[in-house]
Design a protein around this motif. Structure first.
Motif, PDB file in Angstrom:
ATOM      1  N   ASP A  11     -16.170 -13.404  -2.097  1.00 47.61           N
ATOM      2  CA  ASP A  11     -17.054 -12.349  -1.609  1.00 47.61           C
ATOM      3  C   ASP A  11     -18.428 -12.456  -2.277  1.00 47.61           C
ATOM      4  N   SER A  62     -12.996   3.419  -0.053  1.00 49.52           N
ATOM      5  CA  SER A  62     -13.049   2.172  -0.822  1.00 49.52           C
ATOM      6  C   SER A  62     -11.709   1.447  -0.829  1.00 49.52           C
ATOM      7  N   GLY A  63     -10.601   2.197  -0.728  1.00 47.81           N
ATOM      8  CA  GLY A  63      -9.289   1.557  -0.700  1.00 47.81           C
ATOM      9  C   GLY A  63      -9.097   0.678   0.519  1.00 47.81           C
ATOM     10  N   SER A 113      -0.940  -8.852  -4.063  1.00 45.67           N
ATOM     11  CA  SER A 113      -2.171  -8.063  -3.918  1.00 45.67           C
ATOM     12  C   SER A 113      -3.189  -8.435  -4.995  1.00 45.67           C
ATOM     13  N   SER A 133     -11.210  -2.441   0.118  1.00 45.86           N
ATOM     14  CA  SER A 133     -10.575  -3.353  -0.835  1.00 45.86           C
ATOM     15  C   SER A 133      -9.412  -4.098  -0.183  1.00 45.86           C
ATOM     16  N   THR A 134      -8.637  -3.398   0.651  1.00 43.78           N
ATOM     17  CA  THR A 134      -7.523  -4.057   1.341  1.00 43.78           C
ATOM     18  C   THR A 134      -8.025  -5.114   2.308  1.00 43.78           C
ATOM     19  N   GLU A 187       0.828  -1.215   0.000  1.00 46.70           N
ATOM     20  CA  GLU A 187       0.000   0.000   0.000  1.00 46.70           C
ATOM     21  C   GLU A 187       0.859   1.261   0.000  1.00 46.70           C
ATOM     22  N   ARG A 220     -10.874  -6.759   2.075  1.00 48.65           N
ATOM     23  CA  ARG A 220     -11.370  -7.884   1.277  1.00 48.65           C
ATOM     24  C   ARG A 220     -10.217  -8.746   0.760  1.00 48.65           C
ATOM     25  N   THR A 221      -9.154  -8.100   0.309  1.00 47.05           N
ATOM     26  CA  THR A 221      -7.988  -8.839  -0.184  1.00 47.05           C
ATOM     27  C   THR A 221      -7.358  -9.670   0.921  1.00 47.05           C
ATOM     28  N   ASN A 271     -12.511 -11.434  -4.294  1.00 48.79           N
ATOM     29  CA  ASN A 271     -13.704 -11.229  -5.123  1.00 48.79           C
ATOM     30  C   ASN A 271     -14.434 -12.539  -5.386  1.00 48.79           C
ATOM     31  N   VAL A 326     -16.243  -7.724   5.239  1.00 48.60           N
ATOM     32  CA  VAL A 326     -16.350  -6.440   4.536  1.00 48.60           C
ATOM     33  C   VAL A 326     -17.485  -5.607   5.123  1.00 48.60           C
ATOM     34  N   ALA A 344      -6.737 -10.010  -4.263  1.00 47.76           N
ATOM     35  CA  ALA A 344      -7.950  -9.358  -4.742  1.00 47.76           C
ATOM     36  C   ALA A 344      -8.816 -10.324  -5.541  1.00 47.76           C
TER      37      ALA A 344
END
Length: 279
Positions: free
Chosen positions: A112, A131-132, A101, A135-136, A90, A138-139, A109, A122, A105
């Motif tokens: 998720d 949102s960043g 990453s 997203s992190t 990051e 979720r990853t 996804n 999430v 991701a």
């Protein structure tokens, strides 16, 4: 004696290295945090050395039934390293961090979907988070959950396909289960089956219950604490590893109960055969 000392020392070093890994990889580790991590790494190393240097275990289960603990350690170490690399990417991206990453991701996804553990993690994040950060999270959840699934599948293959734990020789129940009290009352076989079922049920439910509990306690616990890289690494790792570890323990205890039941059945059959021959 020398080999046992060397083995205990190497295990202690590896455990200490795992505890210190996020602080070693993440570029923005505060001095106070680094000092606390050093103390925790030393404590974890000392406990591991004392446990494996002794002839008999005191709290680590299945110590003489490899590769149960080795598999758990590898899964835990891999998760911590991968999540640390993602968080490092990051602020200080490299080729490795970008690749990890993207892999995380993709996995995040894929997993998720509605009512999945990753979706609950999430949804646990508070409103207004950028949102960043989501997203992190979720990853990280995708990576850690995938590693835990792989760890469980490998252990199932070892149990079903390779006959763990008897493929390595005789299995001593009381040495490998130091926290299991055989004199606690009731039949040992029934207690093993009960503990096996309890661990399996909790292992299946915890990935769903932990995010729901944190979300329900949002008035007391701010879910935004996962915005910190160190906290994100250890929280996500614990969220995925602890249920997987409980599932593995439940499967292992179920396997041991099956072995004891088979041995009793053979002993009863042999006793009946001897009685018939005498008659």
């Amino acid at each position: 004696m020398f080999s046992q000392l060397t083995s205990a020392f190497m295990r202690a070093v590896l455990v200490g290295l795992m505890v210190a890994t996020p602080s070693l990889i993440l570029p923005s580790t505060a001095a106070d945090t680094a000092q606390i991590v050093v103390v925790l790494a030393i404590l974890a190393s000392c406990m591991t050395f004392i446990e494996y240097y002794g002839r008999y275990p005191s709290f680590i289960e299945f110590r003489f039934a490899p590769p149960f603990n080795r598999l758990r350690f590898i899964g835990l170490f891999v998760t911590v390293v991968l999540l640390s690399m993602i968080c490092r990417g990051e602020t200080d991206p490299t080729g490795w961090t970008v690749m990890i990453s993207r892999l995380g991701a993709t996995l995040g996804n894929l997993i998720d979907f509605p009512f999945s553990p990753v979706r609950l993690v999430v949804l646990m994040m508070p409103e207004g988070v950028d949102s960043g950060s989501i997203s992190t999270v979720r990853t990280a959840a995708g990576i850690s959950y995938t590693v835990s699934l792989i760890m469980m599948v490998v252990f199932l293959v070892l149990v079903r396909g390779f006959g763990w734990p008897v493929r390595n020789g005789a299995f001593n129940v009381w040495v490998n289960l130091p926290l299991f009290d055989p004199t606690g009352g009731g039949d040992v076989l029934q207690r093993l089956k009960r503990d096996s079922g309890l661990n399996i049920v909790l292992g299946c439910l915890l990935p769903f219950l932990i995010p729901a509990a944190i979300k329900a306690a949002s008035d007391f616990v701010d879910p935004g604490f996962m915005s910190s890289p160190q906290t994100l690494v250890w929280t996500t790792t614990a969220w995925a590893f602890l249920p997987a570890s409980m599932l593995m323990r439940g499967i292992a205890m179920g396997r041991i109960a099956q072995m004891i039941e088979d041995k009793r059945r053979r002993a009863y059959a042999q006793a009946e055969l001897e009685n018939l021959q005498r008659a």
